[in-house]
Design an enzyme around this catalytic site. Structure first.
Site, short mmCIF file in Angstrom:
data_model
loop_
_atom_site.label_atom_id
_atom_site.label_comp_id
_atom_site.label_asym_id
_atom_site.label_seq_id
_atom_site.Cartn_x
_atom_site.Cartn_y
_atom_site.Cartn_z
N MET A 57 -11.44 9.47 24.20
CA MET A 57 -12.85 9.71 23.85
C MET A 57 -13.22 8.94 22.59
O MET A 57 -14.23 9.25 21.95
CB MET A 57 -13.09 11.21 23.66
CG MET A 57 -12.78 11.99 24.94
SD MET A 57 -13.52 13.62 24.97
CE MET A 57 -12.72 14.41 23.58
N HIS A 103 -3.24 8.10 19.81
CA HIS A 103 -3.71 7.21 20.88
C HIS A 103 -2.91 5.90 20.89
O HIS A 103 -2.51 5.41 21.95
CB HIS A 103 -5.19 6.86 20.68
CG HIS A 103 -6.12 8.03 20.66
ND1 HIS A 103 -6.74 8.47 19.51
CD2 HIS A 103 -6.55 8.84 21.65
CE1 HIS A 103 -7.52 9.50 19.81
NE2 HIS A 103 -7.41 9.76 21.09
P1 AMP Z 1 -8.74 12.28 23.29
O1 AMP Z 1 -9.36 11.00 22.82
O2 AMP Z 1 -8.60 13.31 22.23
O3 AMP Z 1 -9.35 12.79 24.57
O4 AMP Z 1 -7.24 11.93 23.67
C1 AMP Z 1 -6.94 10.88 24.55
C2 AMP Z 1 -5.48 10.95 24.91
O5 AMP Z 1 -4.70 10.87 23.73
C3 AMP Z 1 -5.09 12.26 25.60
O6 AMP Z 1 -4.12 11.99 26.59
C4 AMP Z 1 -4.50 13.06 24.46
O7 AMP Z 1 -3.59 14.05 24.87
C5 AMP Z 1 -3.81 11.98 23.68
N1 AMP Z 1 -3.60 12.39 22.29
C6 AMP Z 1 -4.52 12.84 21.41
N2 AMP Z 1 -3.94 13.20 20.25
C7 AMP Z 1 -2.61 12.99 20.41
C8 AMP Z 1 -1.46 13.18 19.58
N3 AMP Z 1 -1.56 13.66 18.35
N4 AMP Z 1 -0.25 12.85 20.08
C9 AMP Z 1 -0.13 12.37 21.34
N5 AMP Z 1 -1.17 12.17 22.17
C10 AMP Z 1 -2.39 12.47 21.72
#
Ligand code: AMP
Length: 313
Positions: free
Chosen positions: A50, A57
């Site tokens: 997002m 990420h």
């Molecule tokens: P988001 O942008 O928050 O929707 O996250 C995008 C992807 O990054 C999703 O698969 C999340 O689970 C992963 N993600 C976000 N934060 C972390 C983190 N601290 N460690 C590992 N993966 C993450």
């Protein structure tokens, strides 16, 4: 539903090739089709985000880069997965920095559409239903969240024509539901999970951490501390794990805990006291104005303790 105007929406399309020094950028379906066609078919991994990218990420991207010929990153703030009282309008938008992170991590193609590109007919009448697993834990606080999330994940898998998709253990329930969707609906995509990336002090990285004041941030450390304390009691069984984790949280009255659970990693049901094996220790709470989630895979029983990731993944 539309998002407010974003720098994502304002920046011009720039379908450069990765060889020109950065990822190709696609804003529209046509641009995506053209840029995607330029990648060799057969081995394309996608990392869906997002935006407001951080090292969590970047770690997903690097993992994908290690094993796949091509990596596509999607940057899309999906209105369908935000409730009316949630933080869609204030969600951090850092598009230029995101592109730099993608370039440094060797991404081939960034797909950054606006909601009207993803939902050209407005609110989609047909959606993916998460089913009962979408109603518990996060689903209880965020009704409809997982249907909206799965609907966009399905669409992004289709339009990127990915063969693999990388997701973080940080969002454990999301990861489980995506695995279920892929299995239950026969998506030809391999789902790969990546362990949670943390700050040096234990705080799980999250785009939402930017909302935290410095005192909130101190308070927020109780979430990961509770998980570590719980995991340290893993050899003694479920009630010892729950007790040790709860003990940390009760000493932090500024954290308004939504749930603290020890559940089976596939059913998300509380594990009984006799249970031995892998379990998910998960917590959610409000710190100041920010709702945070965190979790730790745990091996329950003799020789038990924290796991990086579930072995069935
Ligand atoms: P988001 O942008 O928050 O929707 O996250 C995008 C992807 O990054 C999703 O698969 C999340 O689970 C992963 N993600 C976000 N934060 C972390 C983190 N601290 N460690 C590992 N993966 C993450």
């Amino acid at each position: 539903m539309t998002t407010d105007s974003t720098d994502t929406a304002a920046a011009p399309a720039d379908p450069r090739g990765a060889s020109a020094g950065g990822p190709a950028l696609a804003r529209t379906r046509d641009e995506l089709r053209t840029a995607r066609a330029a990648l060799d078919d057969g081995d394309v991994a996608v990392v869906m985000t997002m935006g407001a990218l951080h090292d969590g990420h970047a770690t997903l991207i690097r993992r994908a880069r290690e094993t796949h010929a091509h990596v596509v990153v999607t940057i899309f703030l999906n209105p369908l997965q935000f409730g009316p009282k949630e933080d869609l309008s204030r969600y951090p938008r850092t598009f230029d920095a995101d592109l730099q992170i993608c370039a440094a991590a060797g991404v081939d193609l960034v797909f950054a559409p606006t909601p009207d590109v993803i939902y050209p007919d407005g609110d989609p009448g047909v959606r993916i239903s998460a089913g009962p697993l979408g109603d518990v834990l996060e689903g209880q606080s965020r009704p409809g969240h997982f249907d909206g999330m799965l609907t966009v994940v399905a669409k992004l898998m289709h339009v990127t024509r990915c063969t693999s998709a990388y997701f973080g253990q940080k969002d454990a329930q999301q990861l489980l539901l995506i695995r279920r969707m892929v299995r239950d609906l026969d998506f030809p995509v391999r789902v790969v999970s990546v362990p949670t990336v943390r700050e040096a002090d234990g705080l799980a990285m999250s785009s939402r951490n930017t909302y935290l004041t410095s005192s909130d941030r101190e308070t927020a450390l109780c979430l990961s501390a509770a998980l570590r304390a719980g995991a340290a009691a893993a050899a003694e069984g479920p009630s010892a794990i729950r007790r040790a984790a709860r003990e940390v949280l009760v000493h932090e009255p500024l954290a308004l805990v939504d749930y603290l659970v020890l559940v089976h990693p596939e059913t998300l049901q509380d594990v009984p006291e006799w249970y031995r094996g892998e379990a998910l220790l998960a917590v959610a709470g409000r710190i100041g104005t920010t709702r945070l989630i965190d979790n730790l895979p745990v091996l329950v029983g003799p020789g038990g303790g924290p796991l990086e990731i579930f072995t069935h993944d």
